[in-house]
Every structure is written in C-alpha cells, then in structure tokens.
Design a protein around this motif. Structure first.
Motif, PDB file in Angstrom:
ATOM      1  N   ASN A 200       0.824  -1.159  -0.096  1.00 48.83           N
ATOM      2  CA  ASN A 200      -0.064  -0.062  -0.061  1.00 48.83           C
ATOM      3  C   ASN A 200       0.780   1.167  -0.027  1.00 48.83           C
ATOM      4  O   ASN A 200       1.936   1.226   0.438  1.00 48.83           O
ATOM      5  CB  ASN A 200      -1.031   0.062   1.289  1.00 48.83           C
ATOM      6  CG  ASN A 200      -1.734  -1.066   1.229  1.00 48.83           C
ATOM      7  OD1 ASN A 200      -2.093  -1.978   0.303  1.00 48.83           O
ATOM      8  ND2 ASN A 200      -1.806  -1.600   2.469  1.00 48.83           N
ATOM      9  N   GLU A 201       0.103   2.291  -0.435  1.00 51.59           N
ATOM     10  CA  GLU A 201       0.803   3.733  -0.164  1.00 51.59           C
ATOM     11  C   GLU A 201       2.436   3.650  -0.753  1.00 51.59           C
ATOM     12  O   GLU A 201       3.110   4.163  -0.112  1.00 51.59           O
ATOM     13  CB  GLU A 201       0.826   4.066   1.266  1.00 51.59           C
ATOM     14  CG  GLU A 201      -0.383   3.993   1.927  1.00 51.59           C
ATOM     15  CD  GLU A 201      -1.236   5.047   1.107  1.00 51.59           C
ATOM     16  OE1 GLU A 201      -2.597   4.850   1.164  1.00 51.59           O
ATOM     17  OE2 GLU A 201      -0.844   5.957   0.512  1.00 51.59           O
ATOM     18  N   LYS A 202       2.280   3.085  -1.835  1.00 50.29           N
ATOM     19  CA  LYS A 202       3.667   3.118  -2.614  1.00 50.29           C
ATOM     20  C   LYS A 202       3.894   4.268  -3.532  1.00 50.29           C
ATOM     21  O   LYS A 202       3.303   4.592  -4.245  1.00 50.29           O
ATOM     22  CB  LYS A 202       3.953   1.657  -3.166  1.00 50.29           C
ATOM     23  CG  LYS A 202       5.241   1.619  -4.019  1.00 50.29           C
ATOM     24  CD  LYS A 202       5.427   0.288  -4.524  1.00 50.29           C
ATOM     25  CE  LYS A 202       5.443   0.271  -6.015  1.00 50.29           C
ATOM     26  NZ  LYS A 202       6.245  -0.872  -6.701  1.00 50.29           N
ATOM     27  N   ILE A 203       5.073   5.022  -3.034  1.00 49.77           N
ATOM     28  CA  ILE A 203       5.351   6.045  -4.119  1.00 49.77           C
ATOM     29  C   ILE A 203       6.705   5.598  -4.624  1.00 49.77           C
ATOM     30  O   ILE A 203       7.783   5.141  -3.989  1.00 49.77           O
ATOM     31  CB  ILE A 203       5.605   7.380  -3.453  1.00 49.77           C
ATOM     32  CG1 ILE A 203       4.397   7.613  -2.315  1.00 49.77           C
ATOM     33  CG2 ILE A 203       5.882   8.376  -4.225  1.00 49.77           C
ATOM     34  CD1 ILE A 203       4.737   8.874  -1.369  1.00 49.77           C
ATOM     35  N   VAL A 204       6.785   6.117  -5.902  1.00 47.84           N
ATOM     36  CA  VAL A 204       8.092   5.551  -6.521  1.00 47.84           C
ATOM     37  C   VAL A 204       8.861   6.961  -6.916  1.00 47.84           C
ATOM     38  O   VAL A 204       8.279   7.785  -7.646  1.00 47.84           O
ATOM     39  CB  VAL A 204       7.997   4.928  -8.056  1.00 47.84           C
ATOM     40  CG1 VAL A 204       9.307   4.530  -8.704  1.00 47.84           C
ATOM     41  CG2 VAL A 204       7.358   3.557  -7.727  1.00 47.84           C
ATOM     42  N   GLN A 205      10.136   7.104  -6.285  1.00 48.46           N
ATOM     43  CA  GLN A 205      10.953   8.380  -6.697  1.00 48.46           C
ATOM     44  C   GLN A 205      12.075   8.057  -7.425  1.00 48.46           C
ATOM     45  O   GLN A 205      12.708   6.802  -7.303  1.00 48.46           O
ATOM     46  CB  GLN A 205      11.292   9.052  -5.407  1.00 48.46           C
ATOM     47  CG  GLN A 205      10.213  10.145  -5.227  1.00 48.46           C
ATOM     48  CD  GLN A 205      10.405  10.741  -3.899  1.00 48.46           C
ATOM     49  OE1 GLN A 205      11.648  10.936  -3.770  1.00 48.46           O
ATOM     50  NE2 GLN A 205       9.549  11.321  -2.977  1.00 48.46           N
ATOM     51  N   THR A 206      12.665   8.773  -8.228  1.00 47.13           N
ATOM     52  CA  THR A 206      13.886   8.573  -8.795  1.00 47.13           C
ATOM     53  C   THR A 206      15.021   9.798  -8.479  1.00 47.13           C
ATOM     54  O   THR A 206      14.407  10.833  -8.134  1.00 47.13           O
ATOM     55  CB  THR A 206      13.773   8.496 -10.239  1.00 47.13           C
ATOM     56  OG1 THR A 206      13.571   9.675 -10.824  1.00 47.13           O
ATOM     57  CG2 THR A 206      12.973   7.309 -10.747  1.00 47.13           C
TER      58      THR A 206
END
Lengths: 179, 378
Positions: B175-181
């Motif tokens: 849940n609540e996964k944010i992908v950042q780079t």
C-alpha cells in the motif's frame, strides 16, 4: 640492417610509375602498387600531372622505400586473392598477418621507426597501423628507461617529481622486463 | 642517427598499449605525462579499445570476491584480482554486492543493502565512493527497485539513476507506494531528483537488464501492461515499450544486449515438466527489439536448442556469441553460427554467485576533473 639495393622490378605489361627516394634512387613500380601510397595517389590526382612524371619522395630513404614497395606489392596480390569466399578471405588474412610479422621481425628499433615515418609520410594507413601495433608490442612490458632510449627522450622530471609519479602507480612497475 | 617520432605518431603507438603500461609510461617525461593524462588521448584510447572488449567476471566464492577479466581471443583468464578492499567492510552476508553495469571502463558496484554505490576503474584501480543522496527524508522506509549506470555523451558525464519505492509503513509494503527517482552526476558529484517512471520495475536484478548507448532498461509492469522501462542518460527521460503478446504467458524471460539492441530470451521447455532440471530439454527463443519505444518493432530472431543442462543465459559477447550458465555454476560460451559450445574454466573453489559483463579497459578517471587539461604541475 643491410640495404642490398634491391630495386624490385615491375611485372611485364601494365602501367608503371617512377618513385624517387631521398638519395635519388629511382624505383619503377606497377601503378596498382604505387597507388597504395596515398601520397603518390594524391600527386597524380592533381590535374595535368602525367604518369611519366617521377614522384619525388624526399623524406623516404631508398632502404625504407624498397621495403614499403615490397610490402605493398604483396598486399595488393593478397587482396586480389580474397573475394566473397570466406575461406579464401580467412587464408588471405592469415597470409597478410604473416607478411606483417615477417616485415617487423627482422627490423631493429631504428629500422622500425624509419618505416613508421615512411608509412606516415607516404600515407599508407594499414601499414602504419600494424607498424605502430608492433612497436606497441615491443615496448608494452618494458621499463621507463628502455622507452626513453627507444624514443630518444630526456627525463625532464626532477627526482622528487619522478618519485611522486611512480608512487601514484607503484603496482604498474611490477613484472616489467629487465632491460 | 637515432630518430625521434613526432607526437602524433607516438600517440598512434600508445593507443595500442594496455592501461598498466600507459600508467607506467607517464613517468617517461613531462610531455608523455601530459599526453597520457589528457582527455583527448583517453578518449582515443577508449575508442580504439572498444573493438577489443573483454569480459569481466565478478565471482563470489566462499572466501572472497574476485574479479577476472578475460579476452575473447584467448578465452583465458589472464588477470584475477580481488575486489578493492574498501568493500570488505560491508560484510553483511551472502550476495553482498553486485555489478550495476560497466561503461567506458568504469564499473559501478552496489551493495545489496543500503545505497552504498561505488564507481571503480579496474584497470587504473581508482575507486570513488558515491555519497548517499540526501533527497530522501520522509518516509523512512524504502526499497531500491532499480539502479542504472551510464554515460551522457552530450555532457561527457557518468550518471547513476536510483529508482526507489518509498513506504510510510514497512508492514504494508503493497500500500501507499510512491516511486521516486534520483540521478547522480559524477562531474557534479551530487544527486538531483528525477521524474517519476511510468511503470514499475519487476526485474529480479536490480542493476540494469540492459545498457546500450546511454539507455538503461529494465523489465517492468503497470497493472496489466508488461514491458520494458528505459531511461536515457542524456535526456534523462523515461520510455516504455510493451512486450509482444506471444511471450506474455511465458516465464523465464531474460533480457540482454545483442547487436547493440535489447534482446529477450524466452525459455521454452519441450517436455511438460513443472520444473526445469538438468536433464530437461529446453529451447531459448531469442527476440530483438529494433527500436525502443516502438511496440511493433519486436522481432523473433532465432531459437537455440533443444539443449540440455543450461540453466540460464548470462549475456552476449562478440560476434553474437552468448554466455550461458550450465549445471552447476559452469560458464559456457555459445556461438550461434557454428552452434559450438565452449566450456570456460573459471574460478577455483566453491562459487556462490557470479555476474558477467562486457568490459573495456580504459584510462577514464573516476575523480572529477582529473581528465581536464593538465597544466605542467610536475
């Protein structure tokens, strides 16, 4: 390194070109072979230069020119042998490598440098390439002192500078051929 | 009379030399020091060597990590060296670190835990530890989905891409996964926040699946879409390419580089085995992606097999030859034109894991600014 004054004589028939070395010696060479020397090719590409004109090659000794001509003649022959057949190509490539190895094997350091200068002046790319590779092979495991002698270079580092530079890559001095 | 060669001819000779000789010959005289350390020569030498790439094998044995390089011509292992001692402090257990990729003679290593990244030139033995990014503060929990390493030809810079999944709560990983780079630049020696990717990496490797001419790629998916996520190191943009419909139900997909394009191998088992074992007969279908971003440009090239005893495909090398791993932990090289398989004898002792990458020896420096025109500072 003896110069036996060999002036390779051209094949019967076909156009020839005259090349003059720095000592005035004239070499008569088949056109196809002479055109391997890009410098010579450019000389004739100019408008109005007749093929009878003797090409002055002021920076090339007759010794070196004889060897260059011999190499180019055999290179042209080998190229004619190869074609679409992969087997023939492979064989021609091996023969050419044998030819190159033969040329450099007997040469002294001075001789090979002279050939490099000649191949560069005459603009023969393949020849220059394998000659440089051969010199690379000769020196790659050698010491710094050997290389200085080979290229006639003075050590212009101060003792401290040289020490510091050596220490930067001390491991690169392991396993070097003895002079 | 002894002849001197002009500098341009000296250069023509020096490009043939291995890095170890060139490093030693910096001591010949000041002009050679300047020549060998100058970016122009380094680039010339690099381009000259690009045709002679060797293979770099990172081996983890029960005792240690070693790196071996071997050349295509001899298929011998002339040089084995331990991985720089810097990393032995990171002993957490098995599979401590792996190779993200190699580019222009630089190798990027990443520790399995944390963001510890190192750029290393095995030929010059220089290393650079890349400082952690300070971009991540909240949330505290993250997982590295993928790391890329490559070269930006426009700015002559080496870059690292981190793709991270961030979570508020480690227990609800889904849940609540944010992908950042974030992108690291070697010349700036700093990180910068990047764009969000259009899909999620599902590759089992975290290093790149492929790296070709400045573009890093990984197998990825989003909802029902399955394909390849690519990142261009110069433009710093993401591209995605969908997988061909034919392969979507197959497992055993691996990606590698072939003919400077992304290639995919699909394992097809001839028998109705649930598991592929040593005696299973398998075929490998090889597909090629002709143009990144163009879904229709997948082409099925050829099939290898049926063949037994091969566990997985490791990558390709010169003349389209392909590295395979054979049971058990043996490395073989397959030549598709002759269908010959050559056993490569590598590693003594018990091999825990290995990775193989194509690699070219170069003088490229990992220190920022070292390649800039050297003044006579000797």
């Amino acid at each position: 390194m003896a110069n036996n004054g060999e002036n390779p004589s051209p094949d019967v028939g076909g156009k020839t070109v005259k090349l003059k070395a720095d000592d005035g010696e004239i070499f008569e060479v088949e056109e196809a072979v002479a055109m391997e020397l890009q410098t010579v090719k450019s000389f004739f590409d100019d408008d109005g230069v007749s093929y009878d004109t003797v090409v002055p090659l002021l920076n090339v000794s007759s010794t070196a020119l004889a060897k260059v001509i011999q190499y180019c003649r055999r290179a042209v022959e080998l190229r004619a042998k190869s074609g679409d057949d992969e087997g023939a190509n492979e064989k021609a490539r091996e023969e050419r490598e044998g030819l190159e190895a033969e040329l450099v094997r007997e040469e002294s350091d001075e001789g090979i440098k002279e050939l490099i200068l000649a191949a560069n002046y005459l603009n023969i790319k393949d020849m220059l390439s394998f000659l440089c590779r051969a010199v690379g092979d000769r020196i790659k495991n050698k010491s710094v002192e050997y290389v200085r002698r080979f290229f006639v270079l003075e050590n212009d580092f101060s003792p401290e500078e040289e020490e510091r530079t050596r220490n930067e890559v001390a491991w690169a001095f392991e396993g070097v051929d003895a002079d | 009379m002894a002849k001197e060669l002009p500098e341009d001819l000296v250069t023509e000779i020096l490009v043939w030399l291995p890095v170890v000789s060139l490093l030693r010959f910096k001591c010949v005289c000041k002009s050679w020091y300047a020549l060998i350390t100058h970016q122009n020569f380094i680039r010339k030498h690099l381009l000259h060597n690009n045709n002679n790439s060797s293979a770099l094998l990172l081996l983890q044995t029960s005792e240690d990590y070693v790196v071996s390089t071997f050349s295509y011509e001899t298929l011998q292992v002339p040089l084995t060296q331990p991985v720089p001692p810097l990393y032995f402090e990171m002993r957490f257990g098995m599979d401590e670190f792996y190779v993200v990729g190699s580019c222009n003679g630089l190798v990027c290593l990443h520790a399995n835990y944390g963001l510890y990244v190192v750029i290393w030139n095995p030929a010059t033995k220089e290393t650079k530890v890349v400082a952690n990014s300070s971009l991540l503060r909240f949330p505290a929990y993250y997982r590295i989905d993928g790391i890329g390493f490559g070269f930006d030809a426009k700015t002559n810079d080496y870059k690292i891409l981190n793709i991270l999944s961030l979570y508020d709560d480690p227990d609800s990983i889904r849940n609540e996964k944010i992908v950042q780079t974030e992108v690291y630049s070697l010349s700036a020696d700093s990180w910068r926040k990047g764009d969000s990717p259009p899909c999620f990496i599902c590759s089992s490797l975290r290093g790149m699946d492929t790296y070709i001419n400045g573009v890093a790629s990984w197998e990825a998916s989003v909802d029902d879409w399955k394909g390849i996520l690519s990142f261009d190191m110069s433009d710093e943009v993401f591209l995605k390419t969908q997988l061909p419909g034919d392969v979507l139900n197959d497992s055993g997909r691996h990606f590698f580089v072939l003919n400077e394009s992304i290639a995919m191998t699909v394992t097809i088992c001839s028998e109705d085995d649930m598991y592929i074992i040593e005696s299973s007969e398998v075929c490998f279908d090889i597909w090629l992606l002709l143009e990144v971003g163009v879904n229709d440009s997948w082409t099925r090239l050829f099939t290898i097999g049926p063949i037994t005893g091969i566990t997985r495909l490791l990558g390709s090398w010169k003349n389209d030859s392909i590295f395979f791993e054979k049971y058990y932990r043996q490395l073989v090289l397959y030549d598709p034109s002759t269908k010959e398989i050559t056993d490569l004898k590598v590693g003594d002792g018990h091999i825990v894991s290995w990775q193989i990458i194509t690699y070219t020896e170069t003088l490229v420096s990992v220190k920022r600014g070292r390649e800039v025109e050297e003044q006579d500072n000797c």
